[in-house]
Design an enzyme around this catalytic site. Sequence first.
Site, mmCIF file in Angstrom:
data_model
loop_
_atom_site.group_PDB
_atom_site.id
_atom_site.type_symbol
_atom_site.label_atom_id
_atom_site.label_comp_id
_atom_site.label_asym_id
_atom_site.label_seq_id
_atom_site.Cartn_x
_atom_site.Cartn_y
_atom_site.Cartn_z
ATOM 1 N N SER A 315 40.474 46.624 47.159
ATOM 2 C CA SER A 315 39.462 47.388 46.195
ATOM 3 C C SER A 315 39.900 47.171 44.925
ATOM 4 C CB SER A 315 39.123 48.885 46.653
ATOM 5 O OG SER A 315 38.115 49.420 45.971
ATOM 6 N N ASP A 326 42.698 35.743 36.914
ATOM 7 C CA ASP A 326 41.672 34.813 36.123
ATOM 8 C C ASP A 326 42.040 34.697 34.788
ATOM 9 O OD1 ASP A 326 40.244 34.788 38.594
ATOM 10 O OD2 ASP A 326 38.563 35.772 37.809
ATOM 11 N N LYS A 340 37.703 43.543 49.825
ATOM 12 C CA LYS A 340 36.768 44.768 49.772
ATOM 13 C C LYS A 340 36.226 44.708 48.314
ATOM 14 C CE LYS A 340 34.671 48.686 49.383
ATOM 15 N NZ LYS A 340 34.355 49.281 47.986
#
Length: 429
Positions: A315, A326, A340
């Site tokens: 999460s 990224d 999740k």
Amino acid sequence: MVISKRGLVLSATAVILTTVAVTGAGLRLSQSQAFFEESPKELVDEVWQIINRTYVDGTFNQIDWQSVRNQYLERSYKDKKEAYAAIREMLKKLEDPYTRFMDPDEFKNMQIDTSGELTGVGIQITKDEEKKQLLVVSPIEDTPAYQAGILAKDVIVKIDGKTTDGMSLEDAVKMIRGKAGTQVTLTIRRGDKEMNYSLTRKLIEIHPVRARVEDTKIGKVGYIRLNQFSAQAGQEMRNAINDLEAKNVKGYILDLRSNPGGLLYASVEIARMWIDDGTIVSTVDRQGVTDRQQANHSALSDKPLVVLVDGGSASASEILSGALQDHKRAMLVGTKTFGKGLVQSVRGLGDGSGLAVTIAKYLTPSGRDINKQGIKPDVEINLTDEARKSLQQDRNKIGTFDDPQFNKAFEILSQEVAKSPSTQRTATH
């Protein structure tokens, strides 16, 4: 747990902890409570209406949701219990374990206090609907479950000797939760082995951030372990980074292993301490409306960063690690994260019960949908059974050179430090 600006939004996992009330729209009961008690069919329709307006999948799992409404409103309900059973039956058609109904007791129990003081055994669990299994998301560090050696992805097959076959997530939570000082026995399946863990429930005070300076062959390295994205996590992380910066560390190892997540705003706040510019996370609802959280040019350090992740990193941990990966701000080391990537809205209903509804999914800055996929580390390194057992038996080894994943993280960090302009500038001061 995830909280957005628009209201209370929780993660999809159940936290086995004693809870306190939260504030928010719909949680104060009034004359409507008596109305729903007298007219349970209205409660069924209220749940249907909420799903109809907000559920993330506009096809409702490829079923005729209007027909479902007609089917359940044609019935007669003599009391709330019959209505509750009908609601749960109706929600099962969505095949979404995270969209779930809670009776008043269950709703009170899942209103988690994020102050950092919790009572329970210290695990987060979810329901794997495909395999019909109760699955451990992660044990929380320094809790009975963690100390006993329960791991992420463990399957709970029995609770106090009762099989979990066909057991709902809410019923499992009820059985595992209890007063401090009492015991519960969990039968865990790991691979082809079954093991019994007798756990004593206790009051647990969680400090989300632990930090220290590690003197190494490349100089001082800052090690930060983040256990949970609680309300205090942002400030504790800020204090840790500022303290380590003052000590002129060459780089950082951020440990998110077995971190089951927490507050969305905490993950965004912490990401802003490492990322100076760009998107941190996007949430997308069924209309395709995207809410982007951005960095705000307030990064506290640009020094090399390596992040440790594993199957218990879920999460909010995945939001942070995905953003860092990224943006190429950090190298990720360890094993694939939990996967999740859904957001739930939790609201109170008219009779004191509650409903958790999957309303959106979150995406990493590059647009990756990590739900069920997880985030793959840049450098994968698994712990052997022997190494895992050694770390379980002596938790002081975690995040040291007796920890194989930490060793690998340090190796990667050393390479990054060698080519980093920021650490070269530090050396000339």
